[in-house]
Design a protein around this motif. Sequence first.
Motif, PDB file in Angstrom:
ATOM      1  N   UNK A   1       0.896  -1.179  -0.079  1.00  0.00           N
ATOM      2  CA  UNK A   1      -0.008  -0.232   0.207  1.00  0.00           C
ATOM      3  C   UNK A   1       0.955   1.461   0.061  1.00  0.00           C
ATOM      4  N   UNK A   2       0.443   2.196  -0.801  1.00  0.00           N
ATOM      5  CA  UNK A   2       1.189   3.554  -0.964  1.00  0.00           C
ATOM      6  C   UNK A   2       0.267   4.633  -1.267  1.00  0.00           C
TER       7      UNK A   2
ATOM      8  N   UNK B   1      -3.542   9.017  -9.357  1.00  0.00           N
ATOM      9  CA  UNK B   1      -4.961   9.570  -8.977  1.00  0.00           C
ATOM     10  C   UNK B   1      -5.889  10.079  -9.981  1.00  0.00           C
ATOM     11  N   UNK B   2      -5.205  10.698 -10.882  1.00  0.00           N
ATOM     12  CA  UNK B   2      -6.218  11.038 -12.068  1.00  0.00           C
ATOM     13  C   UNK B   2      -6.832   9.911 -12.513  1.00  0.00           C
ATOM     14  N   UNK B   3      -6.326   9.073 -13.159  1.00  0.00           N
ATOM     15  CA  UNK B   3      -6.823   7.879 -13.694  1.00  0.00           C
ATOM     16  C   UNK B   3      -8.005   6.946 -12.900  1.00  0.00           C
TER      17      UNK B   3
ATOM     18  N   UNK C   1      -4.648   6.135   0.317  1.00  0.00           N
ATOM     19  CA  UNK C   1      -3.795   4.878  -0.141  1.00  0.00           C
ATOM     20  C   UNK C   1      -4.275   4.086  -1.350  1.00  0.00           C
ATOM     21  N   UNK C   2      -3.591   3.578  -2.289  1.00  0.00           N
ATOM     22  CA  UNK C   2      -3.886   2.597  -3.163  1.00  0.00           C
ATOM     23  C   UNK C   2      -3.392   1.350  -2.856  1.00  0.00           C
TER      24      UNK C   2
ATOM     25  N   UNK D   1      -5.038  -0.549  -7.387  1.00  0.00           N
ATOM     26  CA  UNK D   1      -6.438  -0.516  -7.012  1.00  0.00           C
ATOM     27  C   UNK D   1      -6.829   0.628  -5.835  1.00  0.00           C
ATOM     28  N   UNK D   2      -8.121   1.126  -6.151  1.00  0.00           N
ATOM     29  CA  UNK D   2      -8.549   1.937  -5.222  1.00  0.00           C
ATOM     30  C   UNK D   2      -8.989   1.364  -4.151  1.00  0.00           C
TER      31      UNK D   2
END
Length: 236
Positions: A181-182, A189-191, A199-200, A222-223
């Motif tokens: 995770x980071x 973030x935009x896409x 975190x994603x 992954x969101x």
Amino acid sequence: MEPQWFRVYQAVKKAILVGEMLPGSQVPPEFDLSEQYGVSRNTVRRAYLALSQEGLIRSVNGRGSFVMQTGLTYEVDATSRFRDVLDQQGVRSAIRIVESQEVPADEEIANILHLESGHPLLRVTTLILGDEVPFILTVRHIRADLVVGLDRKLKETDSLTQIARREGLGQLRRVSTTVAARLPTERESALLQCPVNAPVLVVHSTGRIDNGLLLECQRAAMNSQLIRLSFQAEGR
């Protein structure tokens, strides 16, 4: 005394949490809420920003703001595919190819796929969407020498698993998965249309075909506000 934007924020958040506003539905336009609460549109915009940062809504330029899908569980095993998870829950899935090009394998990717540096690969960046909401951004490196016209076939079918079967390569199976995770990059973030401060989940995996060759490796962002990962023990 609480600020005006917080009052709007709490009202919309409550409506989402109790189900008055369903996932995928459009939240009221800024003008409507500014009239309803007797505040400026900037005040409503501040409330929507806080809701977006919590992952409760997403804003789409030119279309408005929408309630986010939440809580999908992705059970990961050797053959599971996230699009199947979406389809099973009645969420319309789709893949959007962001970019695709042939590249030589660098040393890192070559080591992962057990190839020599410079081996021809197809690098494909895609978004997996559910009801037009981006859930996963993937960057895949696929052996370009095993399937003639791989780039064209991927654009036609959206499924490397189907291509492997049709080309006589057998079943594509996931053989390794690591998760970290980071915070997302600006591009991620935009896409993914997710907050830069949320975190994603970053999932690295490799896929093998029936003859034992590694066909691909991929990195998926992954969101984390939309997806939970579940790993099933083999033989369950």
